[in-house]
Scaffold this motif. Structure first.
Motif, short mmCIF file in Angstrom:
data_model
loop_
_atom_site.label_atom_id
_atom_site.label_comp_id
_atom_site.label_asym_id
_atom_site.label_seq_id
_atom_site.Cartn_x
_atom_site.Cartn_y
_atom_site.Cartn_z
N THR A 257 -12.42 -4.15 -13.65
CA THR A 257 -11.44 -3.32 -12.95
C THR A 257 -12.08 -1.98 -12.58
OG1 THR A 257 -10.65 -2.42 -15.05
CG2 THR A 257 -9.50 -4.37 -14.17
N SER A 258 -11.28 -1.12 -11.96
CA SER A 258 -11.67 0.26 -11.68
C SER A 258 -10.40 1.02 -11.33
CB SER A 258 -12.65 0.31 -10.49
OG SER A 258 -11.98 0.02 -9.27
N CYS A 259 -10.57 2.28 -10.98
CA CYS A 259 -9.40 3.06 -10.56
C CYS A 259 -8.80 2.52 -9.27
CB CYS A 259 -9.75 4.53 -10.42
SG CYS A 259 -11.10 4.88 -9.27
N TRP A 260 -9.58 1.74 -8.52
CA TRP A 260 -9.11 1.19 -7.26
C TRP A 260 -8.64 -0.27 -7.41
CZ3 TRP A 260 -8.94 5.62 -5.16
CH2 TRP A 260 -9.98 6.53 -5.30
N LEU A 261 -8.85 -0.85 -8.56
CA LEU A 261 -8.47 -2.25 -8.82
C LEU A 261 -8.12 -2.34 -10.30
CD1 LEU A 261 -8.64 -5.11 -7.20
CD2 LEU A 261 -10.67 -5.47 -8.60
N GLN A 262 -6.90 -1.93 -10.63
CA GLN A 262 -6.59 -1.64 -12.02
C GLN A 262 -6.09 -2.83 -12.83
OE1 GLN A 262 -4.23 1.85 -12.75
NE2 GLN A 262 -5.34 3.10 -11.27
N ASN A 263 -5.54 -3.84 -12.18
CA ASN A 263 -4.84 -4.88 -12.94
C ASN A 263 -5.33 -6.30 -12.68
OD1 ASN A 263 -2.91 -2.98 -14.09
ND2 ASN A 263 -2.07 -2.84 -12.00
N ARG A 264 -6.46 -6.44 -12.01
CA ARG A 264 -6.99 -7.78 -11.79
C ARG A 264 -8.51 -7.71 -11.62
NH1 ARG A 264 -8.01 -9.51 -6.40
NH2 ARG A 264 -7.60 -7.90 -4.83
N ILE A 265 -9.13 -8.86 -11.76
CA ILE A 265 -10.57 -8.99 -11.54
C ILE A 265 -10.78 -10.17 -10.58
CG2 ILE A 265 -11.25 -7.97 -13.74
CD1 ILE A 265 -11.60 -10.81 -14.83
N ALA A 266 -11.97 -10.26 -10.00
CA ALA A 266 -12.18 -11.28 -8.96
C ALA A 266 -13.53 -11.99 -9.13
CB ALA A 266 -12.07 -10.65 -7.58
N PRO A 267 -13.72 -12.73 -10.24
CA PRO A 267 -14.99 -13.44 -10.41
C PRO A 267 -15.24 -14.50 -9.34
CG PRO A 267 -13.37 -14.15 -12.03
CD PRO A 267 -12.79 -12.96 -11.35
N GLU A 268 -14.16 -15.03 -8.74
CA GLU A 268 -14.33 -16.05 -7.71
C GLU A 268 -15.06 -15.51 -6.48
OE1 GLU A 268 -10.50 -13.90 -6.98
OE2 GLU A 268 -11.48 -14.78 -8.73
N SER A 269 -14.95 -14.21 -6.25
CA SER A 269 -15.65 -13.61 -5.12
C SER A 269 -17.15 -13.51 -5.38
CB SER A 269 -15.06 -12.22 -4.82
OG SER A 269 -13.71 -12.33 -4.41
N ILE A 270 -17.52 -13.30 -6.62
CA ILE A 270 -18.94 -13.33 -6.99
C ILE A 270 -19.50 -14.73 -6.76
CG2 ILE A 270 -20.60 -12.97 -8.85
CD1 ILE A 270 -18.50 -11.13 -10.19
#
Length: 475
Positions: free
Chosen positions: A63-76
């Protein structure tokens, strides 16, 4: 017969390159808030093109301050799949590009929680456990944590190390860590620096959009040619007609490749010395000090900043006058404009690393004979010299070669910000393979850093470097 000699030249070039990689390859785990901004995907495309020269040990979705509540391993995973389609062609140009299956196995998940909410008891994640696992491997090389978003996954690893390891073992593991974070994108960065004061940490705290060194990668600079970060250049050299990996490179939304500086200095190019951020490299130059909080700009991020409690590797200033082509006579000359700030420590190399990126994108689809490959600088002497005050000496790169048989251009210059000796040194004709110098008169021991930039005339033109450190002793 010509084909035979091309083959032999190719094998020699590969053997030299492979030998260099064995001795210089840096380990890295990436923490990325991919999908918060297209620039993470852009940086991942570039990173994979150097996956034979950088030892990727993990890619963690965070996450980050711009993406606080989800992650996107599928994009990697999507970008790695595209890399897999061009990996066989990349191997025609250099050895060591890992299989896509190897890289896919390195995708790990951080917690889908923001900042310090994801740190503490019961907050272990696949990503935080993986960092510890890699740290515990029997490998003496430092482990770089390249942070493109929030850093709470590392914070949890450090918290676990502190709680579960002996003090001696914790110190041993933490001493192997090297952190480069693209400013503070969550509130765990300052927590890490306060709680682990001996941790090697590169960061530009505060208003990271306005004053951070890393923004030199995409800042428009008045007075220079900025075309290598233009949308047209990106389309022609990266996105279009460069195979599946180039097709995955998204358009710029905020700033192009804002995360790339977190690994640029790990690429073995003769200039980059990751253990010496003060020496300057493709990722910028940094000095170790405790910033004056009263002068730290506030704003540009939702992350609350606070005074630093200990020295960090952070913004340093270069006084830089570019060399520009000259149509007649000596082939280069000093420009009439001089730049002085921290961003110039990075953008001064921008044409070089963008051309290098473009060449590697060509490798995705072109044969070895069609593409360009970097020159190989070689000195006739050691890269560590000791001379006396006033003594004559020479710098010579006569043995330099190019794997494609391209004509070579030489440029020698003194880098005063890296040197203890700051006064101007006249190199005479600095664009020849040998420069004859006389050591400055000194009253105490001084060091002088000279850089050779060796460039070919292929398309795109590629550059590699040699750093010569001259110690001058008083009489």
């Amino acid at each position: 017969m010509k084909t035979f000699y091309l083959f032999i030249s190719f094998c020699l070039a590969c053997s030299i390159t492979t030998f260099a990689q064995i001795n210089q390859k840096n380990r890295v785990i990436v923490l990325t808030d991919i999908e918060a901004d297209p620039d993470d995907t852009q940086s991942l495309v570039r990173l994979l093109l150097y996956s034979n020269q950088i030892d990727i040990k993990g890619i963690v979705a965070t996450t980050s301050c711009w993406l606080q509540n989800r992650i996107a391993p599928e994009s990697i995973e999507r970008v790695i799949r595209a890399y897999g389609k061009v990996q066989p062609n990349l191997l025609k140009h250099e050895a060591g590009f890992p299989k896509p299956e190897t890289l896919t196995a390195l995708i790990k998940k951080g917690l889908p929680e923001y900042g310090m909410k994801g740190v503490g008891d019961g907050k272990n994640s696949e990503g935080s456990d993986w960092i510890i696992k890699v740290l515990e491997e029997k490998d003496d090389r430092p482990l770089w944590i390249s942070v493109w978003g929030g850093v709470n996954t590392l914070a949890q690893s450090l918290e676990q190390i502190r709680k579960t390891k002996s003090k001696k073992e914790a110190q041993r593991l933490i001493s192997k860590l090297r952190v480069y974070t693209i400013s503070d994108q969550d509130d765990s960065g300052i927590w890490i620096r306060n709680n682990f004061p001996d941790l090697f940490y590169i960061v530009s705290p505060g208003d990271f959009y306005a004053s951070a060194t890393w923004t030199g990668i995409n800042s428009y600079i008045n007075g220079i040619d900025n075309s290598v970060i233009s949308n047209n250049w990106i389309a022609q050299n990266i996105q279009q007609d460069h195979g599946p990996l180039g097709s995955e490179y998204p358009d710029v939304a905020w700033g192009v490749e804002g995360d790339t500086p977190a690994f640029l200095s790990l690429i073995p190019n003769g200039l980059n010395e990751p253990e010496h951020p003060e020496w300057g490299a493709w990722g910028g130059r940094y000095e170790l000090y405790k910033p004056d909080f009263s002068k730290t700009k506030k704003g540009g991020s939702i992350v609350t900043i606070a005074p630093e409690t200990r020295p960090i590797w952070t913004n340093a200033v270069d006084n830089y006058t570019p060399y520009i082509p000259k149509e007649y006579g000596r082939s280069v000359k000093r420009d009439t404009i001089t730049f002085k700030d921290n961003k110039v420590t990075l953008w001064r190399w921008r044409d070089d690393f963008q051309n290098d990126f473009a060449a590697r994108m060509d490798w995705c689809t072109q044969t070895y004979e069609e593409a360009n490959h970097p020159p190989i600088p070689e000195l006739t002497h050691s890269d560590l010299l000791t001379v006396s005050s006033g003594e004559a000496f020479s710098l010579d790169a006569f043995k330099s070669t190019d794997p494609d048989g391209d004509n070579l251009s030489y440029l020698w210059f003194h880098y005063p910000e890296e040197s203890s000796y700051k006064e101007k040194i006249d190199l005479g004709a600095e664009n020849v393979h040998i420069v004859n110098l006389r050591a400055p008169e000194v009253e105490k021991k001084e060091t002088v850093h000279f850089i050779l930039k060796l460039s070919d005339k292929g398309s795109p033109a590629l550059s590699r470097y040699k750093r010569v450190i001259v110690t001058v002793l008083p009489n």
